[in-house]
Design an enzyme around this catalytic site. Structure first.
Site, PDB file in Angstrom:
ATOM      1  N   GLY A   1     -10.345 -18.168  61.336  1.00  0.00           N
ATOM      2  CA  GLY A   1     -11.692 -18.649  61.463  1.00  0.00           C
ATOM      3  C   GLY A   1     -12.316 -18.358  62.690  1.00  0.00           C
ATOM      4  N   CYS A   2     -13.732 -18.228  62.344  1.00  0.00           N
ATOM      5  CA  CYS A   2     -14.007 -17.697  63.835  1.00  0.00           C
ATOM      6  C   CYS A   2     -14.247 -18.742  64.914  1.00  0.00           C
ATOM      7  CB  CYS A   2     -15.835 -17.477  63.330  1.00  0.00           C
ATOM      8  SG  CYS A   2     -16.540 -18.839  62.380  1.00  0.00           S
TER       9      CYS A   2
END
Length: 888
Positions: A683-684
């Site tokens: 995930g970012c």
């Protein structure tokens, strides 16, 4: 780099390409699949042949570096950024040689904008028809008769060049009008001669997007539609000002500019440093003076990364793809300085350079104050350039050998060859010199190239020039050690001769080029991108195909743009229920149309071997049926599941799944990803949080949670489908920026999935058998900018640390990572937005030394998603990890 699409174009196989495209958009049957593979094999053979030809004029390292640099300038939004090439009329008489050179560029996927004159041809026709040319102030007076002939000559020469290119299988498009708008220069004096007032670059960009080289003439039109004659050199300059290309190339018969006395070719001219002196030289007059003035005026309108090259047609490849070049390179450069005191340079500026670049200061072995104190004990000279891209300090006590004690280049200083210029200035002042560098210095080859000798002990290398006797070298080094001028690591305690090495010239780039007005030598550099590190093992160059499911969102769009510049990976299928039947935008290798692939379609395609990899860009919770379909299809393939495709999931469905590899190579290694066919993309928010905490994970206070406060642009919330009154579906941001009222909005205050993801994977970095796990407190916030995440981590420490200790841990952890940028200050949005890197800085420790705060950031659509996905795809498919990724 050569793209698959351009490789097919170079063979002129347009019909075959059309068949391949049609095969891509059907549910794959075995026969079209076989045909696609055969076309890819042909394209790969062509690409390999061309690349080997390039290797014959320079080293593999040089050629690949320049290919990456030039390829990175070709972006779908600005497709005319590589080069403007102006062809003199006399060069058009060498039509076969010229066409081969331009075709060569086309075959490696590069699209210059080509503009030609036709002066000699025009003069010949005018003479034949009894028209006497008239010149005023060097400008051809153009009446109606002359213009009529000029139009005919320009068209004939243009079509002749286009035909020669097409004969070689290179697509080219004649563009004889519609680009230049002009006013009368002086109608009464010069007649139908124009001064360019406007440039329309759309015809050029349309040609390049269609896969054809744009071939222009220098004719213009007035606003009223009157055709006007324009000098081709001036037209090329105006075109360059509009396009801002990396290179402006003037092809002439001589192949460069030459010294008026010695007759030697001027290899490199750095205008900021040399222009004033050159213009005073008695041999610089008439045409040469005019050319230099025009080049200076042109480059002052362009970024410093742009340069002018004057070269012959047959040496064009060597000029563009080797460090030594072949013609005359003209660039702006910077003026150099020398100072005998820190105060005359500026104490604050100097201290900042030491603080930001000195390896010993960055590693905590020395302090800025210590460096300044040592300089007070001996005479010194500080060398550098105006923006301080390079700073060097030479210690030179009276009667003693000078020592280059500090050489501190920025990345731009290395890439723009400012380091070469500064070193040349030092050589002018010092006939003999010693200096040191770390054995793992990334510029080690540069040091070997400039040394007469060297030897290495205890991780440090000692270099020198101007001393040929090894016994004298030993004597000088012993004196240095006794007086503390260099560390006591180089010579053994006894009389044993040190492990001497002769200069390792082969370790450096193969070509150096002499400067125009002095004996300076140095390889060229380019300011566009940093050179990615060489891969550690053999990498594939096989053309492979990718299917993208869920391409509608922001991440899918970012990924298609990256894939356009990938040298080997072709996007052949994109699936989106809302956009089915529409053309895919942002992908320039070949036309692709959105489809709506069902689970059954995916299973059938995988069984038929239609693609080599899949990317799932789907909302969380939707991916599993498609992955299961890939698994079933792979089981039906010859060779079973082991022969199946690579799958990268951009969502969160498989980030905790056994049998899937978590794809964050900077922290958890590359080998597992290379061996995997099922990869979960991080995930970012989680990527940035993990990279902030990882260097300190074993220094955290037990039982206390590190806290990460993340602020993301609204693109991080994703998109929703909006239907207009006419029934058309479009994408819109899930969180509209205007809904934030100019402020920020915290959300998911506890239990965000990235919180659990970061802690789960960071626990892998703890010592085996520790019996503990990492937990992270995370608070996400959405902000009114489009993309970019800024994360602030507050990490309790179990032992006291200083800020420089923390910075040293980060520098050590990420020292060989090209997509990591460390800085002293706090990263801002400008450091991360639209960048493919993760940045960190602002290292601060509480007054008690028990809590560290550090700030990191990335673009959530790039390093937080699409760029990370590209790294994982490259590794799993056997490519260089950074293929297709601009290293900025």
């Amino acid at each position: 780099m050569l793209t698959a699409a351009s490789a097919s174009r170079l063979s002129g196989r347009t019909a075959g390409r059309a068949i391949v495209v049609r095969a891509r958009h059907a549910v794959v049957a075995p026969k079209p699949h076989v045909y696609v593979r055969s076309q890819s094999s042909i394209a790969q053979t062509d690409r390999d042949t061309i690349t080997r030809l390039l290797y014959s004029i320079g080293t593999k390292r040089e050629v690949e570096r320049h290919l990456r640099i030039f390829s990175s300038s070709s972006h779908p939004s600005q497709p005319a950024k590589f080069a403007v090439i102006k062809i003199g009329g006399a060069v058009l008489d060498q039509i076969d040689e010229l066409a081969l050179s331009l075709s060569f560029l086309y075959r490696v996927g590069l699209y210059p904008v080509v503009l030609h004159g036709a002066g000699p041809q025009l003069n010949q026709i005018l003479e034949h028809e009894g028209v006497v040319p008239d010149y005023i102030d060097g400008i051809r007076v153009t009446d109606a008769k002359t213009l009529q002939i000029a139009r005919r000559v320009f068209l004939e020469e243009n079509l002749k060049l286009v035909g020669a290119l097409e004969k070689l299988g290179t697509r080219a498009r004649p563009i004889t009008s519609g680009v230049f708008t002009a006013d009368f220069y002086d109608k009464d004096k010069y007649g139908l001669v124009g001064k360019i007032t406007k440039i329309d670059k759309r015809p050029l960009e349309a040609s390049i997007r269609a896969g054809a080289l744009p071939i222009l003439t220098s004719l213009a039109e007035s606003a009223e539609g009157q055709i006007l004659n324009v000098n081709a050199d001036i037209a090329a300059g105006e075109l360059a000002k509009e396009l801002e290309p990396l290179k402006i190339v003037f092809l002439n018969e001589k192949g460069g500019l030459f010294h008026g006395v010695t007759g030697e070719k001027l290899s490199v001219i750095n205008l900021d440093e040399e222009y004033d002196q050159l213009m005073k030289e008695p041999w610089v007059k008439y045409g040469t003076k005019l050319k230099l003035r025009e080049f200076k005026e042109l480059l002052e309108h362009l970024p410093r990364s742009s340069s002018v090259a004057v070269i012959s047609a047959n040496m064009l490849q060597k000029e563009l793809f080797t460090d030594s070049g072949a013609g005359t390179l003209i660039r702006r450069g910077y003026k150099l300085f020398k100072h005998d005191s820190i105060e005359s340079l500026g104490a604050d500026r100097f201290r900042q350079v030491i603080h930001d670049r000195d390896p010993e200061v960055l590693n905590g072995f020395h302090s800025v104050a210590g460096v300044l104190a040592e300089m007070k004990n001996t005479p010194y000279t500080i060398y550098g350039d105006e923006p301080l891209d390079v700073v060097a300090i030479v210690s030179h006590p009276v009667g003693e050998m000078p020592v280059l004690t500090k050489l501190l280049p920025s990345r731009a200083g290395v890439l723009n060859s400012v380091m070469d210029n500064v070193f040349s200035a030092i050589k002018k002042d010092h006939r003999r010199l010693f200096w040191t560098a770390q054995a793992d210095d990334e510029n080690r080859a540069w040091h070997f190239e400039r040394a007469d000798g060297s030897f290495t002990r205890a991780g440090k290398s000692l270099f020198w020039y101007g001393v040929q006797d090894i016994a004298e070298v030993e004597r000088v080094v012993r004196e240095f050690e006794e007086k503390g001028r260099i560390p006591r690591v180089y010579l053994p305690v006894g009389p044993t001769t040190p492990p001497y090495k002769a200069p390792q010239k082969s370790a450096a780039p193969s070509g150096t080029r002499a400067y125009s007005t002095s004996a300076r030598r140095g390889a060229r550099g380019y300011a566009t991108v940093a050179e990615p590190p060489a891969p550690t093992g053999p990498v594939s160059t096989e053309i492979k195909r990718l299917g993208l499911i869920g391409a509608r969102g922001y991440t899918g769009q970012a990924l298609t743009t990256l894939l356009s510049n990938h040298p080997y990976l072709e996007l052949t299928h994109v699936s989106s229920r809302q956009l089915a039947g529409l053309p895919l935008t942002g992908y320039t290798k070949a036309p692709v149309t959105y489809s709506n692939l069902s689970v059954e379609d995916v299973e059938g395609m995988e069984a038929a071997g239609a693609v080599d990899s899949w990317v799932m860009a789907l909302p969380n919770g939707i991916c599993k049926p498609f992955v299961d379909a890939v698994d079933r299809g792979a089981a039906k393939r010859a060779g079973g599941a082991q022969a199946g495709s690579v799958v990268v999931d951009l969502g969160a469905d498989y980030r905790f799944e056994e049998g899937w590899t978590y794809g964050l190579p900077e922290l958890y290694g590359r080998s597992a990803i290379r061996a995997s066919k099922r990869i979960s993309n991080p995930g970012c928010y989680s990527t940035s949080a993990q990279m902030l905490i990882a260097p300190l994970v074993q220094h955290m206070a037990p039982g206390v949670l590190p806290t990460v406060f993340g602020v993301s642009g609204y693109s991080g919330a994703g998109t929703v489908t909006v239907t207009d009154p006419d029934g058309r579906s479009t994408s819109a941001p899930k969180v509209a920026p205007e809904s934030l009222g100019g402020g920020v909005r915290p959300y998911s205050l506890t239990g965000h999935i990235h919180e659990r993801e970061a802690g789960h994977h960071l626990s892998r970095l703890l010592p085996a058998g520790s019996g503990s796990a990492v937990k992270v407190a995370f608070i996400p916030t959405v902000a009114p900018w489009f993309s970019g995440i800024i994360s602030t981590a507050s990490i309790p420490l179990k032992n006291r640390m200083a800020a420089r200790d923390v910075a040293s841990l980060f520098a050590e952890r990420y020292k060989n990572e090209p997509l990591v940028r460390l800085q002293s200050g706090v990263p801002g949005l400008q450091d991360i937005e639209n960048k493919h890197t993760w940045s960190a800085g602002g290292f601060q420790v509480s007054s008690e030394g028990d809590r560290v705060v550090v700030v990191g950031g990335l673009d959530n659509l790039l390093k937080g998603a699409a760029t990370q996905c590209m790294q994982n795809l490259n590794l799993a498919l056997g490519y260089d990890e950074f293929a297709g990724i601009p290293i900025d």
